[in-house]
Scaffold this active site. Structure first.
Site, PDB file in Angstrom:
ATOM      1  N   LYS A  74      -1.363  27.914   1.457  1.00 32.89           N
ATOM      2  CA  LYS A  74      -0.637  29.195   1.523  1.00 32.89           C
ATOM      3  C   LYS A  74      -0.214  29.687   0.141  1.00 32.89           C
ATOM      4  O   LYS A  74      -0.137  28.928  -0.817  1.00 32.89           O
ATOM      5  CB  LYS A  74       0.537  29.066   2.488  1.00 32.89           C
ATOM      6  CG  LYS A  74       0.010  29.036   3.930  1.00 32.89           C
ATOM      7  CD  LYS A  74       0.994  29.431   4.962  1.00 32.89           C
ATOM      8  CE  LYS A  74       0.259  29.536   6.300  1.00 32.89           C
ATOM      9  NZ  LYS A  74       1.131  29.371   7.449  1.00 32.89           N
TER      10      LYS A  74
ATOM     11  N   ARG B  90      -0.633  21.535  10.298  1.00 30.91           N
ATOM     12  CA  ARG B  90      -1.811  22.409  10.437  1.00 30.91           C
ATOM     13  C   ARG B  90      -2.521  22.452   9.082  1.00 30.91           C
ATOM     14  O   ARG B  90      -1.908  22.840   8.087  1.00 30.91           O
ATOM     15  CB  ARG B  90      -1.346  23.802  10.875  1.00 30.91           C
ATOM     16  CG  ARG B  90      -2.443  24.762  11.255  1.00 30.91           C
ATOM     17  CD  ARG B  90      -1.862  26.070  11.764  1.00 30.91           C
ATOM     18  NE  ARG B  90      -2.906  27.004  12.137  1.00 30.91           N
ATOM     19  CZ  ARG B  90      -3.543  27.793  11.291  1.00 30.91           C
ATOM     20  NH1 ARG B  90      -3.245  27.771  10.006  1.00 30.91           N
ATOM     21  NH2 ARG B  90      -4.487  28.605  11.716  1.00 30.91           N
TER      22      ARG B  90
HETATM   23  N1  HH2 Z   1      -0.648  29.966   9.820  1.00 28.65           N
HETATM   24  C1  HH2 Z   1      -1.736  30.758   9.952  1.00 28.65           C
HETATM   25  C2  HH2 Z   1      -2.300  30.990  11.211  1.00 28.65           C
HETATM   26  N2  HH2 Z   1      -1.771  30.413  12.319  1.00 28.65           N
HETATM   27  N3  HH2 Z   1      -0.169  29.003  13.324  1.00 28.65           N
HETATM   28  C3  HH2 Z   1       0.921  28.219  13.212  1.00 28.65           C
HETATM   29  N4  HH2 Z   1       1.447  27.636  14.299  1.00 28.65           N
HETATM   30  N5  HH2 Z   1       1.521  27.977  11.991  1.00 28.65           N
HETATM   31  C4  HH2 Z   1       1.042  28.536  10.855  1.00 28.65           C
HETATM   32  O1  HH2 Z   1       1.655  28.318   9.774  1.00 28.65           O
HETATM   33  C5  HH2 Z   1      -0.107  29.385  10.931  1.00 28.65           C
HETATM   34  C6  HH2 Z   1      -0.692  29.601  12.209  1.00 28.65           C
HETATM   35  C7  HH2 Z   1      -2.346  31.376   8.733  1.00 28.65           C
HETATM   36  O2  HH2 Z   1      -3.330  30.556   8.182  1.00 28.65           O
HETATM   37  P1  HH2 Z   1      -4.905  30.745   8.402  1.00 28.65           P
HETATM   38  O3  HH2 Z   1      -5.251  30.597   9.846  1.00 28.65           O
HETATM   39  O4  HH2 Z   1      -5.655  29.846   7.514  1.00 28.65           O
HETATM   40  O5  HH2 Z   1      -5.183  32.211   7.881  1.00 28.65           O
HETATM   41  P2  HH2 Z   1      -5.503  33.589   8.597  1.00 28.65           P
HETATM   42  O6  HH2 Z   1      -4.309  33.984   9.398  1.00 28.65           O
HETATM   43  O7  HH2 Z   1      -5.789  34.523   7.437  1.00 28.65           O
HETATM   44  O8  HH2 Z   1      -6.703  33.396   9.491  1.00 28.65           O
END
Ligand code: HH2
Length: 283
Positions: free
Chosen positions: A226, A260
């Site tokens: 992040k 995660r």
């Molecule tokens: N962060 C993201 C997406 N889903 N779910 C939970 N429970 N906690 C988190 O911190 C979280 C989440 C964002 O990360 P990522 O999926 O890699 O990115 P994007 O939203 O751009 O797909």
């Protein structure tokens, strides 16, 4: 530290929380902040999901809508077109539970029919029918805190007391979920690092994570790659592994039970060391 939580129940069983569990991230999107486009093709996504399990993921979180700051929402049709084949394919091939990362009850319903066991809703069940769906289908659930929505959440997020407000929000979400008939052991909570938070907000939430742990539900933490890590000198998303593992380690010491992560193999290895130090077990 809050009372230790033993299990996280989901539709097809339970995750025993005797060690840190790693939730592998599978983004079937063209625009996710760290891996957008890499697994947009269903075959590539499926292969990556299998790789995550091979690397030691205890569950795989499948998402078809980026929630990065500034992102635009996608339609339900498009979201399902992205995640449907991947969930179906993975459900046939792997034993670990699959979670669906969605804010839409329609997508969650289809994903559960296709084999998902957990709903991960970054809006904290803003749509009231999500709580009813979770209750009726006996899935596990992650209720996460987000301030506002992904499009605008990083435009001057402000709190009088970030830890207190996130904690109150999650307390209320637990009340709504249990009120809808969701089993207490099925509910995990997540303070939502980076979702409508400044660097200071994120650091405060990590520093005081024990206050979220004290709610008595498994705490999921998403720090992987992040941007707060970049702010602390972490570089491009692909260069943020050491910062991600440092933050995850800190969260686990504070009581988080599920991490995660994009870099599953490295995270599993790191958490194994952390778990052994924490519990002082002999090998
Ligand atoms: N962060 C993201 C997406 N889903 N779910 C939970 N429970 N906690 C988190 O911190 C979280 C989440 C964002 O990360 P990522 O999926 O890699 O990115 P994007 O939203 O751009 O797909």
């Amino acid at each position: 530290m809050g009372s230790p939580v033993k299990v996280w129940r989901h539709r097809t069983g339970e995750l025993v929380l005797d060690r840190t569990r790693v939730m592998g991230v599978l983004n079937v999107t063209p625009d996710s902040f760290s891996d957008g486009g890499r697994y947009f093709d269903p075959d590539a996504a499926l292969r990556h999901g299998l790789d995550l399990v091979d690397a030691g993921a205890d569950l795989v979180d499948v998402g078809g809508e980026s929630t990065r700051p500034g992102s635009d929402p996608v339609s339900a049709e498009e979201e399902w077109r992205r995640v449907g084949p991947v969930i179906r394919g993975l459900a046939e091939k792997v034993q670990v539970p699959l979670s669906i990362d969605t804010m839409k009850p329609d997508i969650a319903t289809k994903a559960i029919d296709a084999g998902a066991s957990i709903v991960n809703d970054v809006s904290g069940m803003r749509d009231p029918s999500m709580a009813r769906l979770v209750a009726k289908s006996h899935v596990g659930v992650v209720a996460m805190h987000m301030l506002g929505n992904p499009k605008t959440m990083q435009e001057h997020p402000a709190y009088a007391d970030v830890v207190g407000e996130v904690r109150s929000f999650l307390t209320e979400r637990i009340r709504v979920l249990t009120g809808a008939g969701v089993a207490s052991e099925a509910i995990a909570v997540d303070p939502g690092v980076g979702f409508g938070k400044t660097l200071d907000h994120n650091l405060s939430l990590l520093r005081h994570l024990d206050q979220i742990v004290a709610l008595g539900h498994p705490v999921v933490i998403g720090v992987s790659r992040k941007s707060f890590i970049e702010r602390l000198g972490g570089g491009e998303p692909s260069e943020r592994l050491s910062g991600s593992i440092a933050a995850a380690t800190f969260a686990v010491v504070k009581g988080a039970r599920v991490v995660r992560a994009h870099d599953v193999r490295e995270t599993v290895r790191a958490m194994r060391v952390v778990d052994h130090v924490l519990r002082g077990e002999k090998l």
